[in-house]
Design a protein around this motif. Structure first.
Motif, PDB file in Angstrom:
ATOM      1  N   GLU A   1     -25.102  -8.186   4.309  1.00  0.00           N
ATOM      2  CA  GLU A   1     -24.504  -9.070   3.312  1.00  0.00           C
ATOM      3  C   GLU A   1     -23.505 -10.020   3.971  1.00  0.00           C
ATOM      4  O   GLU A   1     -22.731  -9.632   4.838  1.00  0.00           O
ATOM      5  N   HIS A   2     -23.580 -11.291   3.568  1.00  0.00           N
ATOM      6  CA  HIS A   2     -22.685 -12.363   4.029  1.00  0.00           C
ATOM      7  C   HIS A   2     -22.967 -12.805   5.472  1.00  0.00           C
ATOM      8  O   HIS A   2     -22.185 -13.566   6.054  1.00  0.00           O
ATOM      9  N   SER A   3     -24.056 -12.319   6.075  1.00  0.00           N
ATOM     10  CA  SER A   3     -24.435 -12.825   7.398  1.00  0.00           C
ATOM     11  C   SER A   3     -25.481 -13.927   7.222  1.00  0.00           C
ATOM     12  O   SER A   3     -25.917 -14.217   6.104  1.00  0.00           O
ATOM     13  N   PHE A   4     -25.896 -14.544   8.321  1.00  0.00           N
ATOM     14  CA  PHE A   4     -26.847 -15.664   8.232  1.00  0.00           C
ATOM     15  C   PHE A   4     -28.187 -15.148   7.705  1.00  0.00           C
ATOM     16  O   PHE A   4     -28.752 -14.200   8.267  1.00  0.00           O
ATOM     17  N   PRO A   5     -28.742 -15.767   6.667  1.00  0.00           N
ATOM     18  CA  PRO A   5     -29.941 -15.225   5.996  1.00  0.00           C
ATOM     19  C   PRO A   5     -31.247 -15.587   6.703  1.00  0.00           C
ATOM     20  O   PRO A   5     -32.163 -16.158   6.101  1.00  0.00           O
ATOM     21  N   ILE A   6     -31.377 -15.214   7.954  1.00  0.00           N
ATOM     22  CA  ILE A   6     -32.520 -15.649   8.744  1.00  0.00           C
ATOM     23  C   ILE A   6     -33.846 -15.124   8.188  1.00  0.00           C
ATOM     24  O   ILE A   6     -34.888 -15.764   8.323  1.00  0.00           O
TER      25      ILE A   6
ATOM     26  N   LEU B   1     -34.712 -25.558   5.117  1.00  0.00           N
ATOM     27  CA  LEU B   1     -33.445 -25.523   5.859  1.00  0.00           C
ATOM     28  C   LEU B   1     -33.627 -25.076   7.312  1.00  0.00           C
ATOM     29  O   LEU B   1     -32.656 -25.011   8.057  1.00  0.00           O
ATOM     30  N   ARG B   2     -34.857 -24.765   7.697  1.00  0.00           N
ATOM     31  CA  ARG B   2     -35.073 -24.207   9.031  1.00  0.00           C
ATOM     32  C   ARG B   2     -34.681 -25.153  10.167  1.00  0.00           C
ATOM     33  O   ARG B   2     -34.348 -24.717  11.263  1.00  0.00           O
ATOM     34  N   SER B   3     -34.696 -26.451   9.907  1.00  0.00           N
ATOM     35  CA  SER B   3     -34.377 -27.413  10.970  1.00  0.00           C
ATOM     36  C   SER B   3     -32.929 -27.323  11.431  1.00  0.00           C
ATOM     37  O   SER B   3     -32.576 -27.863  12.488  1.00  0.00           O
ATOM     38  N   VAL B   4     -32.074 -26.625  10.669  1.00  0.00           N
ATOM     39  CA  VAL B   4     -30.682 -26.476  11.116  1.00  0.00           C
ATOM     40  C   VAL B   4     -30.586 -25.512  12.295  1.00  0.00           C
ATOM     41  O   VAL B   4     -29.565 -25.499  12.992  1.00  0.00           O
ATOM     42  N   ILE B   5     -31.627 -24.722  12.525  1.00  0.00           N
ATOM     43  CA  ILE B   5     -31.605 -23.757  13.627  1.00  0.00           C
ATOM     44  C   ILE B   5     -32.148 -24.438  14.871  1.00  0.00           C
ATOM     45  O   ILE B   5     -33.331 -24.779  14.953  1.00  0.00           O
ATOM     46  N   LYS B   6     -31.278 -24.639  15.833  1.00  0.00           N
ATOM     47  CA  LYS B   6     -31.643 -25.347  17.067  1.00  0.00           C
ATOM     48  C   LYS B   6     -31.391 -24.448  18.272  1.00  0.00           C
ATOM     49  O   LYS B   6     -30.551 -23.541  18.218  1.00  0.00           O
ATOM     50  N   PRO B   7     -32.110 -24.689  19.355  1.00  0.00           N
ATOM     51  CA  PRO B   7     -31.940 -23.833  20.531  1.00  0.00           C
ATOM     52  C   PRO B   7     -30.640 -24.099  21.272  1.00  0.00           C
ATOM     53  O   PRO B   7     -30.107 -25.213  21.263  1.00  0.00           O
ATOM     54  N   THR B   8     -30.128 -23.058  21.886  1.00  0.00           N
ATOM     55  CA  THR B   8     -29.015 -23.219  22.820  1.00  0.00           C
ATOM     56  C   THR B   8     -29.520 -23.894  24.088  1.00  0.00           C
ATOM     57  O   THR B   8     -28.822 -24.699  24.701  1.00  0.00           O
ATOM     58  N   ASN B   9     -30.755 -23.553  24.475  1.00  0.00           N
ATOM     59  CA  ASN B   9     -31.384 -24.133  25.658  1.00  0.00           C
ATOM     60  C   ASN B   9     -32.202 -25.359  25.272  1.00  0.00           C
ATOM     61  O   ASN B   9     -31.666 -26.280  24.678  1.00  0.00           O
ATOM     62  N   ASN B  10     -33.506 -25.357  25.583  1.00  0.00           N
ATOM     63  CA  ASN B  10     -34.328 -26.543  25.348  1.00  0.00           C
ATOM     64  C   ASN B  10     -35.340 -26.410  24.213  1.00  0.00           C
ATOM     65  O   ASN B  10     -35.652 -27.386  23.547  1.00  0.00           O
ATOM     66  N   TRP B  11     -35.874 -25.201  24.004  1.00  0.00           N
ATOM     67  CA  TRP B  11     -36.962 -25.025  23.047  1.00  0.00           C
ATOM     68  C   TRP B  11     -36.833 -23.711  22.290  1.00  0.00           C
ATOM     69  O   TRP B  11     -36.280 -22.742  22.804  1.00  0.00           O
ATOM     70  N   LEU B  12     -37.364 -23.696  21.074  1.00  0.00           N
ATOM     71  CA  LEU B  12     -37.616 -22.449  20.375  1.00  0.00           C
ATOM     72  C   LEU B  12     -39.107 -22.152  20.459  1.00  0.00           C
ATOM     73  O   LEU B  12     -39.938 -23.039  20.255  1.00  0.00           O
ATOM     74  N   VAL B  13     -39.433 -20.914  20.779  1.00  0.00           N
ATOM     75  CA  VAL B  13     -40.823 -20.484  20.891  1.00  0.00           C
ATOM     76  C   VAL B  13     -41.038 -19.310  19.942  1.00  0.00           C
ATOM     77  O   VAL B  13     -40.400 -18.265  20.087  1.00  0.00           O
ATOM     78  N   GLU B  14     -41.923 -19.495  18.969  1.00  0.00           N
ATOM     79  CA  GLU B  14     -42.212 -18.437  18.000  1.00  0.00           C
ATOM     80  C   GLU B  14     -43.516 -17.740  18.396  1.00  0.00           C
ATOM     81  O   GLU B  14     -44.536 -18.388  18.604  1.00  0.00           O
ATOM     82  N   LEU B  15     -43.459 -16.421  18.489  1.00  0.00           N
ATOM     83  CA  LEU B  15     -44.619 -15.617  18.861  1.00  0.00           C
ATOM     84  C   LEU B  15     -44.861 -14.574  17.777  1.00  0.00           C
ATOM     85  O   LEU B  15     -43.945 -13.855  17.402  1.00  0.00           O
TER      86      LEU B  15
END
Length: 223
Positions: free
Chosen positions: A13-18, A25-39
């Motif tokens: 509760e009250h944490s990020f609702p991933i 709203l998913r575009s607000v999640i950006k990588p710390t590095n260069n890319w996000l890779v979903e597997l």
């Protein structure tokens, strides 16, 4: 990790609702590095049913195989996926009823219950003991077994990335998202191979890559 009966991760509760974030709203999640890779594992819950029945895994896309071998080429991929999965969990839809004999000949729900649902308790290969009525027995069995298997595969990937800038960013049920640095891109084939090589055979991996979580594109990577 103990917030659900099957072992699937939940959000505090009250944490990020991933786990239930609106897709818009998913575009607000950006990588710390260069890319996000979903597997994610292809047809994972159906493949778990095959594994629990001691059946050999189907090579390639299980849903495409099902179209030809279960549904007589009469449905598209999306319908084959939805019908087979919902049938496994006791759907009473028209298509589930229409293909009941063909699906049961391949997945055999009675055999699953006879082996793993004993005296009202589901006993998984990972030593979970989950009270369940008959209606929920197979869904609890499959989902719990899958998530325990998948967590173990992700730990292997996490070990591979030790000392690298890239890291496991988060999980959304049966998919994992990596935060990938450019210098680690050459590791992707081995990462995919490690994730797919399970104790019950090869589970093909679906891959998406993007510059943020809202803009992910399917790609194919030779392993």
């Amino acid at each position: 990790m103990f917030g659900s009966v099957t072992g699937r991760l939940t959000v505090e509760e009250h944490s990020f609702p991933i786990l239930n974030l609106n897709k818009n709203l998913r575009s607000v999640i950006k990588p710390t590095n260069n890319w996000l890779v979903e597997l994610d594992l292809n047809a994972a819950e159906l493949r778990i049913a095959l594994a629990l029945l001691d059946k050999k895994q189907i090579e390639g896309d299980l849903h495409e195989w099902s179209i030809a071998n279960i549904f007589s080429s009469e449905v598209n991929r999306g319908t084959a996926k939805e019908t087979a999965t919902s049938w496994l969990y006791n759907s009473q839809s028209k298509l589930a009823k229409q293909y009941d004999k063909q699906l049961d000949a391949f997945y055999d729900k009675q055999a699953l219950k006879a082996r793993y649902w004993i005296d009202g308790v589901v006993h998984t290969p990972f030593h979970r003991h989950i009270p369940a009525d008959e209606h929920h027995a197979i869904s609890y069995l499959n989902q719990s077994t899958l998530i325990d298997l998948f967590h173990r595969q992700i730990i292997k990937v996490d070990d591979m990335l030790a000392g690298k800038r890239s890291f496991v960013a988060f999980m959304v049920h049966d998919c994992v998202v990596l935060d990938l640095a450019d210098e680690d891109k050459s590791m992707l084939p081995q990462i995919i191979k490690t994730l797919s090589d399970t104790q019950w055979g090869n589970f093909p991996v679906n891959i998406k890559i993007g510059s943020d979580y809202g803009n992910m594109k399917k790609v194919k990577i030779k392993v």
